[in-house]
Scaffold this active site. Structure first.
Site, PDB file in Angstrom:
ATOM      1  N   GLU A 315      14.992  -1.983  14.452  1.00 43.28           N
ATOM      2  CA  GLU A 315      13.906  -2.960  14.438  1.00 43.28           C
ATOM      3  C   GLU A 315      14.159  -4.033  13.391  1.00 43.28           C
ATOM      4  O   GLU A 315      14.797  -3.775  12.371  1.00 43.28           O
ATOM      5  CB  GLU A 315      12.580  -2.273  14.089  1.00 43.28           C
ATOM      6  CG  GLU A 315      12.162  -1.235  15.085  1.00 43.28           C
ATOM      7  CD  GLU A 315      10.824  -0.612  14.721  1.00 43.28           C
ATOM      8  OE1 GLU A 315      10.209  -1.000  13.714  1.00 43.28           O
ATOM      9  OE2 GLU A 315      10.402   0.280  15.456  1.00 43.28           O
ATOM     10  N   LYS A 317      13.273  -6.159  10.214  1.00 44.77           N
ATOM     11  CA  LYS A 317      12.519  -5.794   9.009  1.00 44.77           C
ATOM     12  C   LYS A 317      11.799  -7.037   8.503  1.00 44.77           C
ATOM     13  O   LYS A 317      12.417  -7.998   8.074  1.00 44.77           O
ATOM     14  CB  LYS A 317      13.465  -5.246   7.937  1.00 44.77           C
ATOM     15  CG  LYS A 317      12.747  -4.716   6.728  1.00 44.77           C
ATOM     16  CD  LYS A 317      13.715  -4.001   5.796  1.00 44.77           C
ATOM     17  CE  LYS A 317      13.016  -3.205   4.727  1.00 44.77           C
ATOM     18  NZ  LYS A 317      12.146  -3.977   3.877  1.00 44.77           N
ATOM     19  N   ARG A 322       2.630  -3.915   4.591  1.00 43.48           N
ATOM     20  CA  ARG A 322       2.565  -2.779   5.487  1.00 43.48           C
ATOM     21  C   ARG A 322       1.100  -2.394   5.644  1.00 43.48           C
ATOM     22  O   ARG A 322       0.407  -2.169   4.656  1.00 43.48           O
ATOM     23  CB  ARG A 322       3.344  -1.624   4.889  1.00 43.48           C
ATOM     24  CG  ARG A 322       3.305  -0.382   5.754  1.00 43.48           C
ATOM     25  CD  ARG A 322       4.318   0.577   5.225  1.00 43.48           C
ATOM     26  NE  ARG A 322       4.440   1.734   6.044  1.00 43.48           N
ATOM     27  CZ  ARG A 322       5.434   2.602   5.916  1.00 43.48           C
ATOM     28  NH1 ARG A 322       6.360   2.395   5.016  1.00 43.48           N
ATOM     29  NH2 ARG A 322       5.504   3.656   6.674  1.00 43.48           N
ATOM     30  N   ARG A 337      -0.291  -0.280   1.949  1.00 42.24           N
ATOM     31  CA  ARG A 337       0.743   0.728   1.714  1.00 42.24           C
ATOM     32  C   ARG A 337       0.329   1.696   0.609  1.00 42.24           C
ATOM     33  O   ARG A 337       0.721   2.849   0.584  1.00 42.24           O
ATOM     34  CB  ARG A 337       2.030   0.007   1.324  1.00 42.24           C
ATOM     35  CG  ARG A 337       3.157   0.940   1.110  1.00 42.24           C
ATOM     36  CD  ARG A 337       4.361   0.183   0.637  1.00 42.24           C
ATOM     37  NE  ARG A 337       5.421   1.144   0.413  1.00 42.24           N
ATOM     38  CZ  ARG A 337       6.691   0.896   0.582  1.00 42.24           C
ATOM     39  NH1 ARG A 337       7.074  -0.276   0.964  1.00 42.24           N
ATOM     40  NH2 ARG A 337       7.580   1.817   0.354  1.00 42.24           N
ATOM     41  N   GLU A 367       3.723  -4.083  10.154  1.00 44.54           N
ATOM     42  CA  GLU A 367       3.923  -5.000   9.033  1.00 44.54           C
ATOM     43  C   GLU A 367       3.321  -6.343   9.440  1.00 44.54           C
ATOM     44  O   GLU A 367       3.584  -6.847  10.534  1.00 44.54           O
ATOM     45  CB  GLU A 367       5.428  -5.140   8.754  1.00 44.54           C
ATOM     46  CG  GLU A 367       5.774  -5.958   7.543  1.00 44.54           C
ATOM     47  CD  GLU A 367       5.914  -5.119   6.251  1.00 44.54           C
ATOM     48  OE1 GLU A 367       5.639  -3.903   6.265  1.00 44.54           O
ATOM     49  OE2 GLU A 367       6.279  -5.716   5.223  1.00 44.54           O
ATOM     50  N   ARG A 482      10.852  10.489   2.394  1.00 41.32           N
ATOM     51  CA  ARG A 482      12.052   9.708   2.709  1.00 41.32           C
ATOM     52  C   ARG A 482      13.065  10.711   3.244  1.00 41.32           C
ATOM     53  O   ARG A 482      13.651  11.455   2.485  1.00 41.32           O
ATOM     54  CB  ARG A 482      12.556   9.145   1.378  1.00 41.32           C
ATOM     55  CG  ARG A 482      13.313   7.863   1.405  1.00 41.32           C
ATOM     56  CD  ARG A 482      13.764   7.519   0.006  1.00 41.32           C
ATOM     57  NE  ARG A 482      12.713   7.000  -0.851  1.00 41.32           N
ATOM     58  CZ  ARG A 482      12.271   5.743  -0.807  1.00 41.32           C
ATOM     59  NH1 ARG A 482      12.776   4.885   0.049  1.00 41.32           N
ATOM     60  NH2 ARG A 482      11.338   5.349  -1.637  1.00 41.32           N
ATOM     61  N   LYS A 488      17.087   1.711   6.095  1.00 37.87           N
ATOM     62  CA  LYS A 488      17.026   0.253   6.034  1.00 37.87           C
ATOM     63  C   LYS A 488      18.385  -0.335   5.689  1.00 37.87           C
ATOM     64  O   LYS A 488      19.179   0.279   4.974  1.00 37.87           O
ATOM     65  CB  LYS A 488      15.971  -0.192   5.031  1.00 37.87           C
ATOM     66  CG  LYS A 488      16.251   0.204   3.619  1.00 37.87           C
ATOM     67  CD  LYS A 488      15.099  -0.162   2.709  1.00 37.87           C
ATOM     68  CE  LYS A 488      15.316   0.478   1.360  1.00 37.87           C
ATOM     69  NZ  LYS A 488      14.200   0.370   0.473  1.00 37.87           N
TER      70      LYS A 488
HETATM   71  P1  AMP Z   1      11.480  -1.096   1.472  1.00 40.41           P
HETATM   72  O1  AMP Z   1      10.123  -1.525   0.980  1.00 40.41           O
HETATM   73  O2  AMP Z   1      12.554  -2.044   1.175  1.00 40.41           O
HETATM   74  O3  AMP Z   1      11.790   0.322   1.108  1.00 40.41           O
HETATM   75  O4  AMP Z   1      11.407  -1.064   3.064  1.00 40.41           O
HETATM   76  C1  AMP Z   1      10.439  -0.358   3.752  1.00 40.41           C
HETATM   77  C2  AMP Z   1       9.285  -1.276   4.072  1.00 40.41           C
HETATM   78  O5  AMP Z   1       9.668  -2.269   4.999  1.00 40.41           O
HETATM   79  C3  AMP Z   1       8.152  -0.574   4.773  1.00 40.41           C
HETATM   80  O6  AMP Z   1       7.314   0.068   3.874  1.00 40.41           O
HETATM   81  C4  AMP Z   1       7.443  -1.699   5.487  1.00 40.41           C
HETATM   82  O7  AMP Z   1       6.486  -2.265   4.622  1.00 40.41           O
HETATM   83  C5  AMP Z   1       8.521  -2.743   5.681  1.00 40.41           C
HETATM   84  N1  AMP Z   1       8.884  -2.996   7.087  1.00 40.41           N
HETATM   85  C6  AMP Z   1       9.159  -4.199   7.600  1.00 40.41           C
HETATM   86  N2  AMP Z   1       9.503  -4.112   8.888  1.00 40.41           N
HETATM   87  C7  AMP Z   1       9.442  -2.814   9.223  1.00 40.41           C
HETATM   88  C8  AMP Z   1       9.701  -2.087  10.428  1.00 40.41           C
HETATM   89  N3  AMP Z   1      10.095  -2.675  11.544  1.00 40.41           N
HETATM   90  N4  AMP Z   1       9.540  -0.738  10.378  1.00 40.41           N
HETATM   91  C9  AMP Z   1       9.156  -0.127   9.251  1.00 40.41           C
HETATM   92  N5  AMP Z   1       8.906  -0.762   8.097  1.00 40.41           N
HETATM   93  C10 AMP Z   1       9.045  -2.087   8.082  1.00 40.41           C
END
Ligand code: AMP
Length: 654
Positions: A315, A317, A322, A337, A367, A482, A488
């Site tokens: 997907e 990002k 969130r 979040r 998101e 996690r 990611k």
């Molecule tokens: P990170 O904050 O860098 O750990 O990345 C995870 C965060 O990316 C999640 O908590 C979401 O807020 C955000 N996010 C953005 N797009 C997506 C997606 N397609 N699926 C899940 N999380 C997403």
């Protein structure tokens, strides 16, 4: 007995005895009664220990002393809260009012209280100090129960209207009046939300695990046998310790599993108190109670991702908020979040959810980010973040409406979806989502080909997004953890564009939403290719303009509109209106990236683009030919310092 009880009222010793009897009686009848003084003594002990292990032991002992109906109050108060975190209940009594209440209860002057506060730096210590040196003694001091203290704070929180400040202070002063110095210390800290005890949710969970380990040992014979088989220690004494540790760990896991879908340790503790470990079975996901979010792991390449989870859902990002959206018929609740209730911040999402979610009861997650309808571009996080506000919510919602990209579903018509594989959840999500402008599914592909993932990644970055998240199609929704269900892949380099860039306006987009009134929603801009004497497109700009800028720009640009694309303009994008290249703007951007949609320096299908451009000023002093040139952009791109995010490697690109 009644006669003795009444007589006892006049005699403090008798009164205390009567209280003790009542307490026993109330305890037997399951009526809540724990003195606040006892709780304050535990808090004091907790404050003095330095080892976390000891602290957990004391909390366990403290919670064991409470009865059901009280245990949750003790937990909330120990964390300076009036309920579970997600309810965000606040006493609404800031430092100034607490100072005033202390003054009222003690007979000290407000000025004296304030001076003491400056000296001690903690209103709790101030309250304790003045309580021991009271200038006025109250005629009647009630012995405070935990319940009484909690209820007063609930009333304080609920007080509203013109006289609310006075009511709040009166109730606070009433508590302080009856308090011993030690009690006063903690009572003064509660409304400020800082108990200075450092008790977090994990500590409470550990304490609950200590309390219920014995029960687990006695009731879960089969599992205990399994654990015994897994023991590594040889010596009897050590084996016993290891067994205890492992059982405690297991109980803690059971508690945490429930906490992840129902983050209210007060209620969980109460269930445990009433029904023991059996009580945990009654804790289920519920509409209106936030589920703790799944977290993403990190890998550094598409190959590694495929190796780890095989064919996956990839997907885009998005860089926004969130949000977890709960719908119960017409009622919508939105959690952040951090599980805060942020419903009031997003009026357009509430409306859209009512229209687009085809279910009576549903919990979904996605998101949300600001999206420029005029330029069809995502706004950078700096813009989206402006939607997190207390005031002018409607105005900002019109100026920067959000688009919500859904990626998961956890509950549908009272049925838990979390244990189903992602593949199935995604299909369900698609089924219940009606097409509409505000809510959409995340853009995604399903693949096991690293090349396809890389392409999708590049495409996402070009659109100004953060990267991608690859998701295991077989995985259940893992609340609060996690575990490689999500991986990611972000841009590993963060550019630093120190210089601003001067660009020429070559076209503009009609305003939509709130910007409709200005007739202008975004600009198409270009740099100057001096070799070709052409203006090559480099960025769409929708941020950095004040309302006044928009009005002025529209007036100016309307006068230079052209029917067709001007000859010296090279652009594959079509704005709503073309304009004569005339006006120059200074813009800042995060970095220069390669992009197939812009014509600046285009070679082999890729031109250059500004990532997250925002207007800084008008450059009335510059002619269009004095804008930044294509050659300069190429140079800047090459010189761009690329610093790897999260402090890994610093690399200079040649
Ligand atoms: P990170 O904050 O860098 O750990 O990345 C995870 C965060 O990316 C999640 O908590 C979401 O807020 C955000 N996010 C953005 N797009 C997506 C997606 N397609 N699926 C899940 N999380 C997403």
């Amino acid at each position: 007995m009644l006669a003795r009880f009444t007589a006892g009222l006049f005699n403090i010793v008798e009164w205390r005895k009567a209280q003790k009897k009542l307490r026993l009686l109330f305890g037997a009848l399951n009526i809540n009664y724990m003195r606040f003084r006892e709780l304050a003594e535990y808090f004091d002990k907790i404050q003095q220990v330095q080892s976390r292990l000891k602290m957990t032991g004391i909390i366990a002992e403290m919670l064991q002393k409470t009865i059901a109906g009280e245990i949750e109050l003790a937990i909330y108060l120990s964390q300076g809260r009036l309920g579970p975190g997600y309810l965000g209940l606040e006493a609404g009594l800031g430092e100034k009012l607490v100072e005033e209440s202390i003054a009222r209860a003690s007979g000290f002057l407000r000025k004296e209280i304030n001076e003491k506060y400056k000296e001690l730096g903690d209103l709790g210590l101030v309250a304790e100090f003045v309580s021991s040196k009271k200038k006025q003694q109250s005629l009647y001091r009630e012995e405070l129960s935990v319940k009484k203290v909690f209820e007063n704070f609930e009333k304080i929180a609920k007080a509203s209207g013109a006289k609310s400040q006075d009511i709040k202070m009166k109730m606070m002063a009433e508590l302080l009046n009856s308090a011993t110095p030690l009690e006063a210390r903690f009572i003064a800290r509660i409304p400020i939300g800082n108990m200075r005890l450092g008790i977090g949710d994990p500590t409470i969970m550990d304490a609950l695990a200590i309390i219920h380990s014995k029960e687990f040992f006695q009731k879960e014979k089969k599992e205990v046998e399994e654990i015994k088989k897994s023991l590594k220690e040889k010596k009897e004494e050590k084996r016993k310790e290891e067994l205890e540790r492992k059982i405690k760990f297991r109980v803690r896991e059971l508690v945490e599993e429930k906490y992840n879908i129902f983050p209210d340790l007060g209620k969980i503790a109460r269930m445990l108190k009433e029904k023991g470990l059996e009580g945990l079975k009654e804790v289920t996901i519920s509409i209106g109670i936030p589920i703790r979010p799944t977290l993403a792991e990190r890998l550094s390449s598409a190959e590694e991702i495929v190796e780890k989870i095989g064919k996956c859902l990839v997907e885009q990002k998005y860089d926004g908020f969130r949000l977890q959206l709960h719908k119960d018929k017409e009622k919508i609740i939105i959690f952040s979040r951090q599980s805060e209730n942020v419903t009031h911040m997003f009026p357009e999402l509430i409306e859209a959810a009512k229209k687009q979610l085809r279910a009576r009861q549903v919990v979904v997650e996605g998101e949300a980010l600001a999206f420029n309808e005029a330029t069809k571009e995502y706004f950078p996080f700096q813009v989206t973040i402006q939607r997190k506000r207390k005031y002018e919510i409607q105005e900002k919602a019109k100026e920067f409406p959000l688009k919500l990209f859904l990626f998961d579903i956890m509950l549908l018509e009272n049925e838990n979806q979390m244990l189903l594989p992602l593949e199935q959840r995604r299909k369900t999500l698609a089924k219940i989502l009606k097409e509409g402008e505000t809510i959409a599914l995340t853009n995604s592909i399903i693949t096991d080909d690293p090349k396809k993932i890389d392409e999708f990644f590049e495409q996402s970055v070009e659109q100004g997004l953060e990267g991608i998240i690859a998701k295991d199609l077989k995985a259940k929704y893992i609340a609060g953890a996690r575990k490689f269900a999500w991986i990611k892949l972000k841009r590993s380099y963060k550019g630093e564009l120190n210089d601003s860039v001067d660009v020429t306006i070559i076209g503009y987009y009609k305003g939509r939403g709130k910007r409709a009134q200005f007739g202008l929603g975004g600009l198409l801009t270009a740099v100057y290719n001096s070799k070709k004497d052409a203006f090559e497109s480099i960025a769409k700009i929708g941020t950095g303009m004040s309302e006044q800028n928009l009005v002025e720009l529209e007036k100016m640009l309307a006068k230079t509109k052209t029917e067709k694309k001007p000859a010296r303009v090279e652009s594959e994008l079509e704005p709503d209106y073309w304009v004569e290249p005339k006006y120059v703007l200074e813009v800042r951007a995060d970095e220069i990236t390669k992009s197939p949609i812009h014509t600046a320096g285009k070679a082999n299908g890729d031109g250059f683009a500004l990532r997250f451009p925002r207007m800084v000023s008008f450059r009335a002093d510059k002619k269009p030919e004095q804008s930044t040139t294509t050659e300069e952009i190429i140079k800047m791109f090459r010189q761009q310092k690329h610093v790897q995010i999260e402090g890994e490697k610093v690399e200079q690109m040649a």
